[in-house]
Design an enzyme around this catalytic site. Structure first.
Site, mmCIF file in Angstrom:
data_model
loop_
_atom_site.group_PDB
_atom_site.id
_atom_site.type_symbol
_atom_site.label_atom_id
_atom_site.label_comp_id
_atom_site.label_asym_id
_atom_site.label_seq_id
_atom_site.Cartn_x
_atom_site.Cartn_y
_atom_site.Cartn_z
ATOM 1 N N SER A 119 73.320 23.416 11.921
ATOM 2 C CA SER A 119 72.255 24.437 11.994
ATOM 3 C C SER A 119 70.877 23.830 11.798
ATOM 4 C CB SER A 119 72.492 25.480 10.887
ATOM 5 O OG SER A 119 71.365 26.331 10.781
ATOM 6 N N TYR A 143 73.302 27.483 2.133
ATOM 7 C CA TYR A 143 73.883 27.506 3.485
ATOM 8 C C TYR A 143 73.482 26.244 4.254
ATOM 9 C CZ TYR A 143 74.141 28.273 8.449
ATOM 10 O OH TYR A 143 74.375 28.093 9.779
ATOM 11 N N LYS A 147 75.729 22.736 5.617
ATOM 12 C CA LYS A 147 75.757 22.232 6.996
ATOM 13 C C LYS A 147 75.368 20.746 7.029
ATOM 14 C CE LYS A 147 77.208 25.751 9.276
ATOM 15 N NZ LYS A 147 78.517 25.678 9.967
HETATM 16 C C1 WQD Z 1 64.034 35.184 12.587
HETATM 17 C C2 WQD Z 1 62.584 35.540 12.346
HETATM 18 C C3 WQD Z 1 62.139 36.432 10.151
HETATM 19 C C4 WQD Z 1 64.374 40.162 10.685
HETATM 20 C C5 WQD Z 1 68.562 32.230 10.249
HETATM 21 C C6 WQD Z 1 69.234 31.140 9.497
HETATM 22 C C7 WQD Z 1 69.581 30.017 10.428
HETATM 23 C C8 WQD Z 1 70.344 30.532 11.609
HETATM 24 C C9 WQD Z 1 69.597 31.653 12.300
HETATM 25 C C10 WQD Z 1 72.722 30.176 11.317
HETATM 26 C C11 WQD Z 1 62.096 35.137 10.946
HETATM 27 C C12 WQD Z 1 61.854 37.467 11.235
HETATM 28 C C13 WQD Z 1 63.809 38.901 10.872
HETATM 29 C C14 WQD Z 1 63.538 41.298 10.598
HETATM 30 C C15 WQD Z 1 61.632 39.898 10.902
HETATM 31 N N1 WQD Z 1 71.637 30.993 11.211
HETATM 32 N N2 WQD Z 1 62.462 38.784 10.982
HETATM 33 N N3 WQD Z 1 62.188 41.122 10.728
HETATM 34 O O1 WQD Z 1 65.751 33.160 9.356
HETATM 35 O O2 WQD Z 1 65.027 32.103 11.579
HETATM 36 O O3 WQD Z 1 67.333 31.758 10.739
HETATM 37 O O4 WQD Z 1 69.358 32.659 11.312
HETATM 38 O O5 WQD Z 1 72.723 29.024 11.674
HETATM 39 O O6 WQD Z 1 70.377 29.133 9.695
HETATM 40 O O7 WQD Z 1 68.342 30.637 8.546
HETATM 41 O O8 WQD Z 1 66.664 33.992 11.586
HETATM 42 O O9 WQD Z 1 66.927 36.189 12.627
HETATM 43 O O10 WQD Z 1 66.786 36.044 10.079
HETATM 44 O O11 WQD Z 1 64.746 35.661 11.450
HETATM 45 O O12 WQD Z 1 60.393 39.777 10.984
HETATM 46 O O13 WQD Z 1 63.987 42.469 10.454
HETATM 47 O O14 WQD Z 1 62.441 36.960 12.416
HETATM 48 O O15 WQD Z 1 61.141 36.492 9.150
HETATM 49 O O16 WQD Z 1 60.754 34.714 11.045
HETATM 50 P P1 WQD Z 1 66.075 32.747 10.750
HETATM 51 P P2 WQD Z 1 66.342 35.537 11.411
#
Ligand code: WQD
Length: 317
Positions: A119, A143, A147
């Protein structure tokens, strides 16, 4: 080839299973069915098993022998960042012991090819716009640590007994390769926004005061169909004897902000929803996008689908 796909009943795993089946490989799936959906499997043989269970190595060794498994694609893992902060011991047990049991069984039965689902969380909060695989990894949550440790375990097995391993660092995966393989977990931006729209609520943006062009966080969104194809390219790569690399970013190389994603959802859904801007979420790096030159040059893979394809396929699914 006969391939074992762990986590094959999951969102990403089921896309990998379907592509393998379509090209004529025989697939066996292991999944503990905690998040898996059996209808996704297209008839592949399923062994319900928790890889972290004490008896898992024995059961896996038997399975490898009886099924004559030739390669493994390992996706089964716990992957919620927030949950990993709350339950670190469970994450170590599930993600690290699970992989240790798998590697032990592979070593015992001479199965030497493994594609490991890693990841972008291994990078932590890098302060460069496009991260390359050579960047020092400093994961900021359990997490991401599991990885990175998994990648070390793959490298050590290669040194100790000749495992041929490829680690794929996923960036932000979304979309649906087929409507029946939609992401049913409401754990990432796109499905969370869809759920808000369906509930008639305003989608939330965590922070619009970041040092980015429009103030919202930037991520590298990659279509799950492209990502699944990268697994098959990595599997074929393991047959080569000249393998200069074992770790690959899987992204598009293109960053998209949260507001840009929401705009694309408005266009595709034709729903002009309001946006609820909330304070920043802890642990969010402002900018995280992949330098994808290594996977392009080494595996000949690059993403073919863009943000519109991702949102349209997810919405239709
Ligand atoms: C994406 C962006 C949030 C929800 C995570 C894991 C990573 C991978 C992918 C497994 C961020 C913003 C989110 C919401 C928002 N998983 N957001 N409103 O955090 O980039 O990565 O998932 O491998 O390991 O860390 O993904 O989809 O949670 O967020 O503004 O309701 O969307 O702040 O900037 P993230 P995410």
């Amino acid at each position: 080839m006969k391939v074992l796909v762990t986590g094959g009943a999951g969102y990403i795993g089921s896309h990998v299973v379907r592509l393998l089946q379509q090209r004529g490989d025989e697939v066996v799936v292991i999944d503990d069915m905690s998040a898996g959906v059996i209808e996704r499997l297209g008839g592949a043989k399923l062994l319900p098993l928790d890889l972290a269970a004490p008896e898992a190595m024995t059961l896996l060794t038997e399975l490898f022998k009886t099924e004559k498994i030739e390669a493994v694609i390992h996706l089964a893992a716990r992957k919620k960042v927030g949950e990993s902060v709350e339950l670190p011991e469970w994450y170590y047990e599930q993600n690290i012991s699970g992989l240790a049991h798998l590697l032990g069984a592979m070593r015992q039965t001479g199965v030497t090819k493994l594609v490991f689902s890693s990841s972008a969380a291994t990078y932590g909060m890098p302060d460069v716009p496009a991260v390359s695989e050579d960047l020092q990894c400093e994961p900021i949550n359990p997490y991401g640590q599991t990885k990175l440790i998994g990648e070390w375990m793959v490298a050590n097995a290669a040194r100790a007994w000749g495992l041929r391993g490829a680690n794929l660092r996923y960036f932000n995966v979304a979309g649906a390769g087929w409507p029946d393989l939609a992401d049913t977990a409401i754990a990432n931006l796109v499905p969370i926004v869809f759920a808000a729209i369906r509930a008639g609520k305003d989608p939330v943006v965590f922070g619009d005061d970041y040092p980015t062009p429009d103030g919202s966080c930037v991520r590298d969104y990659v279509h799950v169909h492209d990502l699944a194809e990268a697994h098959l390219s990595a599997l074929d790569y393991l047959d080569r004897d000249d393998r200069p690399h074992d770790t690959f970013n899987v992204g598009t190389g293109q960053g998209s902000s949260v507001f840009e994603v929401l705009d694309e959802i408005k266009k595709v859904s034709e729903i002009d929803f309001k946006i609820d801007v909330q304070p920043r979420r802890a642990g969010d790096p402002p900018y995280l996008a992949a330098d994808v030159s290594r996977i392009r040059e080494t595996l000949g893979w690059s993403a073919k689908r863009n943000l519109h394809d991702i949102i349209e396929s997810a919405w239709n699914a």
